[in-house]
Design an enzyme around this catalytic site. Structure first.
Site, PDB file in Angstrom:
ATOM      1  CE1 TYR A  36    -113.066  39.396 -35.682  1.00  0.00           C
ATOM      2  CE2 TYR A  36    -113.726  41.704 -35.841  1.00  0.00           C
ATOM      3  CZ  TYR A  36    -113.095  40.679 -35.162  1.00  0.00           C
ATOM      4  OH  TYR A  36    -112.487  40.937 -33.954  1.00  0.00           O
ATOM      5  NE  ARG A  50    -123.423  36.702 -34.234  1.00  0.00           N
ATOM      6  CZ  ARG A  50    -124.669  36.859 -33.855  1.00  0.00           C
ATOM      7  NH1 ARG A  50    -125.633  36.551 -34.675  1.00  0.00           N
ATOM      8  NH2 ARG A  50    -124.933  37.328 -32.685  1.00  0.00           N
ATOM      9  CB  CYS A  66    -106.150  37.305 -33.836  1.00  0.00           C
ATOM     10  SG  CYS A  66    -105.132  37.056 -32.392  1.00  0.00           S
TER      11      CYS A  66
END
Length: 114
Positions: A36, A50, A66
């Site tokens: 991420y 985040r 994803c």
DNA sequence: ATCCTGACGCGCC
DNA sequence: AGGCGCGCCAGGA
């Protein structure tokens, strides 16, 4: 409607951070993964890992792999709790996953720097 | 504009 | 190892 995806719940502005994130994620090649944090950095916000997670949560775009976005260190997570599915998907691309950890993470990481 | 939410990350215990 | 707390952030209510 021909494709269920034709339904655009929320048109993501191409210039928004979310747009950049989606674009980057779409570029992750099969058999490779990115954290991420990596995606956030490539999208221009090194500390927004985040926020990236939140965006992935709402991505209803099937053209966005994803499942190739994992936690720092190559840890599986997120995916709406569907960890088993995410693992299966990655394995089907040749990535070795043991438990919730990706083996040889550095080797499959993208853009496999250095 | 403010508050609240989290598919995160990292240092510590 | 596993779990906890805190900091960082964009997006939606």
């Amino acid at each position: 409607m021909p494709n269920a995806e034709s339904r655009t719940p929320k048109a993501v502005s191409p210039q928004s951070f979310a747009g950049a994130v989606l674009r980057v994620t779409r570029r992750i090649p099969p058999g490779r993964v990115a954290t991420y944090g990596d995606v956030a950095a490539m999208a221009g916000r090194p500390r927004a890992s985040r926020a990236v997670g939140n965006i992935m949560r709402g991505c209803g775009d099937p053209t966005v792999p994803c499942h190739r976005v994992v936690g720092a260190g190559g840890v599986l997570g997120g995916y709406g709790g569907e960890e088993a599915l995410k693992r299966a998907l990655l394995r089907s691309e040749g990535i070795i996953v043991v438990g919730r950890r990706i083996r040889a993470f550095a080797a499959v990481r993208w853009p496999a720097r250095a």
